[in-house]
Design a protein around this motif. Structure first.
Motif, PDB file in Angstrom:
ATOM      1  N   MET A   1      59.133 -46.884  89.838  1.00 55.03           N
ATOM      2  CA  MET A   1      59.009 -48.032  88.963  1.00 55.03           C
ATOM      3  C   MET A   1      59.363 -49.304  89.734  1.00 55.03           C
ATOM      4  SD  MET A   1      58.914 -47.222  85.384  1.00 55.03           S
ATOM      5  CE  MET A   1      57.907 -45.829  85.051  1.00 55.03           C
ATOM      6  N   LYS A   2      58.813 -50.413  89.284  1.00 55.54           N
ATOM      7  CA  LYS A   2      59.063 -51.686  89.942  1.00 55.54           C
ATOM      8  C   LYS A   2      59.526 -52.710  88.913  1.00 55.54           C
ATOM      9  CE  LYS A   2      54.182 -52.415  89.630  1.00 55.54           C
ATOM     10  NZ  LYS A   2      52.938 -52.540  90.240  1.00 55.54           N
ATOM     11  N   LEU A   3      59.997 -53.851  89.407  1.00 54.13           N
ATOM     12  CA  LEU A   3      60.447 -54.920  88.518  1.00 54.13           C
ATOM     13  C   LEU A   3      59.294 -55.412  87.646  1.00 54.13           C
ATOM     14  CD1 LEU A   3      62.714 -57.114  90.832  1.00 54.13           C
ATOM     15  CD2 LEU A   3      63.436 -55.607  88.996  1.00 54.13           C
ATOM     16  N   PHE A   4      59.614 -55.828  86.430  1.00 52.58           N
ATOM     17  CA  PHE A   4      58.664 -56.373  85.461  1.00 52.58           C
ATOM     18  C   PHE A   4      57.578 -55.377  85.069  1.00 52.58           C
ATOM     19  CE2 PHE A   4      60.575 -60.007  87.606  1.00 52.58           C
ATOM     20  CZ  PHE A   4      61.040 -60.713  86.509  1.00 52.58           C
ATOM     21  N   ASP A   5      57.890 -54.086  85.166  1.00 46.41           N
ATOM     22  CA  ASP A   5      56.998 -53.025  84.701  1.00 46.41           C
ATOM     23  C   ASP A   5      57.407 -52.702  83.258  1.00 46.41           C
ATOM     24  OD1 ASP A   5      55.660 -50.656  84.127  1.00 46.41           O
ATOM     25  OD2 ASP A   5      55.882 -49.886  86.161  1.00 46.41           O
ATOM     26  N   HIS A   6      56.488 -52.848  82.325  1.00 44.39           N
ATOM     27  CA  HIS A   6      56.805 -52.653  80.910  1.00 44.39           C
ATOM     28  C   HIS A   6      57.321 -51.249  80.600  1.00 44.39           C
ATOM     29  CE1 HIS A   6      55.468 -56.532  79.491  1.00 44.39           C
ATOM     30  NE2 HIS A   6      54.428 -56.435  80.299  1.00 44.39           N
ATOM     31  N   ARG A   7      56.992 -50.290  81.423  1.00 48.65           N
ATOM     32  CA  ARG A   7      57.469 -48.924  81.193  1.00 48.65           C
ATOM     33  C   ARG A   7      58.975 -48.812  81.373  1.00 48.65           C
ATOM     34  NH1 ARG A   7      53.446 -46.090  85.224  1.00 48.65           N
ATOM     35  NH2 ARG A   7      54.015 -47.999  86.279  1.00 48.65           N
ATOM     36  N   ASN A   8      59.583 -49.734  82.135  1.00 44.97           N
ATOM     37  CA  ASN A   8      61.029 -49.687  82.359  1.00 44.97           C
ATOM     38  C   ASN A   8      61.807 -49.812  81.055  1.00 44.97           C
ATOM     39  OD1 ASN A   8      60.786 -49.426  85.127  1.00 44.97           O
ATOM     40  ND2 ASN A   8      60.948 -51.614  85.504  1.00 44.97           N
ATOM     41  N   ARG A   9      61.316 -50.620  80.134  1.00 48.48           N
ATOM     42  CA  ARG A   9      62.062 -50.865  78.897  1.00 48.48           C
ATOM     43  C   ARG A   9      61.910 -49.741  77.886  1.00 48.48           C
ATOM     44  NH1 ARG A   9      58.190 -55.815  77.161  1.00 48.48           N
ATOM     45  NH2 ARG A   9      58.745 -56.357  79.268  1.00 48.48           N
ATOM     46  N   GLU A  10      60.924 -48.890  78.046  1.00 46.13           N
ATOM     47  CA  GLU A  10      60.660 -47.816  77.085  1.00 46.13           C
ATOM     48  C   GLU A  10      61.078 -46.439  77.599  1.00 46.13           C
ATOM     49  OE1 GLU A  10      59.612 -48.098  73.984  1.00 46.13           O
ATOM     50  OE2 GLU A  10      59.541 -50.281  74.181  1.00 46.13           O
ATOM     51  N   ARG A  11      61.814 -46.403  78.706  1.00 39.86           N
ATOM     52  CA  ARG A  11      62.146 -45.130  79.344  1.00 39.86           C
ATOM     53  C   ARG A  11      63.001 -44.229  78.453  1.00 39.86           C
ATOM     54  NH1 ARG A  11      64.810 -46.951  83.386  1.00 39.86           N
ATOM     55  NH2 ARG A  11      62.965 -47.847  84.307  1.00 39.86           N
ATOM     56  N   ASN A  12      64.002 -44.804  77.779  1.00 46.83           N
ATOM     57  CA  ASN A  12      64.884 -44.018  76.913  1.00 46.83           C
ATOM     58  C   ASN A  12      65.620 -44.960  75.956  1.00 46.83           C
ATOM     59  OD1 ASN A  12      67.264 -45.046  78.310  1.00 46.83           O
ATOM     60  ND2 ASN A  12      66.796 -43.582  79.950  1.00 46.83           N
ATOM     61  N   ALA A  13      66.495 -44.397  75.134  1.00 45.05           N
ATOM     62  CA  ALA A  13      67.214 -45.206  74.134  1.00 45.05           C
ATOM     63  C   ALA A  13      68.091 -46.270  74.799  1.00 45.05           C
ATOM     64  CB  ALA A  13      68.060 -44.299  73.245  1.00 45.05           C
ATOM     65  N   ASP A  14      68.701 -45.949  75.927  1.00 46.72           N
ATOM     66  CA  ASP A  14      69.563 -46.923  76.615  1.00 46.72           C
ATOM     67  C   ASP A  14      68.760 -48.118  77.134  1.00 46.72           C
ATOM     68  OD1 ASP A  14      71.920 -45.529  76.187  1.00 46.72           O
ATOM     69  OD2 ASP A  14      71.779 -44.433  78.084  1.00 46.72           O
ATOM     70  N   THR A  15      67.600 -47.864  77.712  1.00 49.08           N
ATOM     71  CA  THR A  15      66.799 -48.973  78.231  1.00 49.08           C
ATOM     72  C   THR A  15      66.246 -49.826  77.088  1.00 49.08           C
ATOM     73  OG1 THR A  15      64.794 -47.603  78.391  1.00 49.08           O
ATOM     74  CG2 THR A  15      66.180 -47.792  80.375  1.00 49.08           C
ATOM     75  N   ARG A  16      65.906 -49.191  75.957  1.00 48.53           N
ATOM     76  CA  ARG A  16      65.442 -49.965  74.798  1.00 48.53           C
ATOM     77  C   ARG A  16      66.571 -50.841  74.255  1.00 48.53           C
ATOM     78  NH1 ARG A  16      62.592 -45.185  74.150  1.00 48.53           N
ATOM     79  NH2 ARG A  16      64.137 -44.239  72.772  1.00 48.53           N
ATOM     80  N   ARG A  17      67.803 -50.331  74.248  1.00 47.93           N
ATOM     81  CA  ARG A  17      68.955 -51.097  73.772  1.00 47.93           C
ATOM     82  C   ARG A  17      69.232 -52.277  74.699  1.00 47.93           C
ATOM     83  NH1 ARG A  17      73.957 -51.272  75.255  1.00 47.93           N
ATOM     84  NH2 ARG A  17      73.836 -49.425  76.537  1.00 47.93           N
ATOM     85  N   VAL A  18      69.209 -52.046  76.011  1.00 46.81           N
ATOM     86  CA  VAL A  18      69.435 -53.117  76.984  1.00 46.81           C
ATOM     87  C   VAL A  18      68.361 -54.190  76.825  1.00 46.81           C
ATOM     88  CG1 VAL A  18      69.337 -53.674  79.455  1.00 46.81           C
ATOM     89  CG2 VAL A  18      70.730 -51.755  78.651  1.00 46.81           C
TER      90      VAL A  18
END
Length: 95
Positions: A1-18
């Motif tokens: 994964m790289k910076l500003f990749d939308h998949r980073n925010r949907e990886r798991n509950a913790d990333t969605r919370r952050v």
């Protein structure tokens, strides 16, 4: 994964919370900047409030500078969380 990749925010509950927490902070800063500029603009109608208006414009400008800083900090945090996930997965496979 790289910076500003939308998949980073949907990886798991913790990333969605952050992601959500950073979005709340970004929106609060947006409102703060808009409020400072609006109040500063109104205060410029009266000469005696010129100093306060200048301060509000300065604060609003700093808040606008905070916005991209928040976005970059969020993306770095999400990217690092992904690196830790991959490291943990690697350790599980090796162990």
């Amino acid at each position: 994964m790289k910076l500003f990749d939308h998949r980073n925010r949907e990886r798991n509950a913790d990333t969605r919370r952050v992601y959500a927490l950073f979005e709340i902070a970004h929106t609060a800063v947006d409102f703060g900047a808009a409020l400072c500029f609006t109040l500063g603009s109104v205060l410029f109608f009266w000469k005696r409030y010129e100093t306060e208006a200048i301060w509000l414009f300065t604060i609003g400008s700093v808040l606008f500078m905070v916005k991209p800083s928040l976005r970059l900090a969020r993306e770095i945090k999400l990217w690092r969380m992904g690196k830790l996930d991959r490291l943990a997965e690697r350790e599980q496979c090796d162990g």
